[in-house]
Design an enzyme around this catalytic site. Sequence first.
Site, PDB file in Angstrom:
ATOM      1  N   GLU A 147       0.826  -1.203   0.000  1.00  0.00           N
ATOM      2  CA  GLU A 147       0.000   0.000   0.000  1.00  0.00           C
ATOM      3  C   GLU A 147       0.859   1.251   0.000  1.00  0.00           C
ATOM      4  OE1 GLU A 147      -2.347  -0.125   3.588  1.00  0.00           O
ATOM      5  OE2 GLU A 147      -0.724   0.686   4.819  1.00  0.00           O
ATOM      6  N   LYS A 181      -5.524   9.114   8.675  1.00  0.00           N
ATOM      7  CA  LYS A 181      -4.497   8.532   7.807  1.00  0.00           C
ATOM      8  C   LYS A 181      -5.168   7.576   6.842  1.00  0.00           C
ATOM      9  CE  LYS A 181      -0.229   5.790   7.855  1.00  0.00           C
ATOM     10  NZ  LYS A 181       0.778   5.117   8.716  1.00  0.00           N
TER      11      LYS A 181
END
Length: 203
Positions: free
Chosen positions: A120, A132
Site C-alpha cells: 500500500e 491517515k
Amino acid sequence: MLYINPENCRNGKTRESFQGLKQAKFQRKRMLKQFSLVFFVLLACYNGVNSRELKHITKEVEVNAPASEAWELYRKLGLLDLIDRKLTNIFQSTEVLKGDGEVGTVVKLTFVPGNSSYTEEFTVIDDQKRVKAAKALEGDCLAFGCSVLIVEFDIIEKSQNSCIIKSIISYAVKKEFEAKDPKPTVQIEAITQASKEYLERNN
C-alpha cells in the site's frame, strides 16, 4: 481542576461555555465525516471508479489512552514495528519499499506462511484531523476481483484519556467479479486490537 466563577454561573456564561464546547465537538465530528466523504470521492474518481460503487466496512474500537498517543502510533511507521513484535502469527514480515512514513511512503506486508503479500501507499496523513489513509497497490482483494482498496484510520478524541480508533475499508469490485462478491481480507481488526492492547498497557 476546572474552576467555575460563581459570577459566571449567575449570568449564564458557564452554561454558554459548556454549550460552546459541545457544539465544537459536534462540528469536529461533522467535519471528519465530510472530510472522509470528499477523500473517498476524489480518490475513487482518480482511480476511474464511481464513488457510489465503493463498498465500506467500518469498525470502531474504544481505547483507554489519549488520542495524541494513538495518533503518534498510527501516523507514520509505528504500526509496522507493532506488527513485527505482536502479530507474528499473521504477518511474516513488513518492509518499507519507499519513503520515511510521510505521504507517498510505500510499505509491503507479507502474510504467514509467506506466499501472499499486501502493498500500500500512504495517501493522506492529516495531523489536525488525525486521519491517515492508504491506497492498496497490489495484493489482498486486488488479486481476486477488486479494482480499488482504500484503508483509512481516524483517531477520534473521546476524553482527555480515551479515544476511538475508527477503521474504514473501502473497496470496489470489477463487474466481471461481482457474482463472486470478493471482500478485503487485510487484517485490520487484528492490527487495531493489538494497538488497543499496546496503548492501554502503556497508560
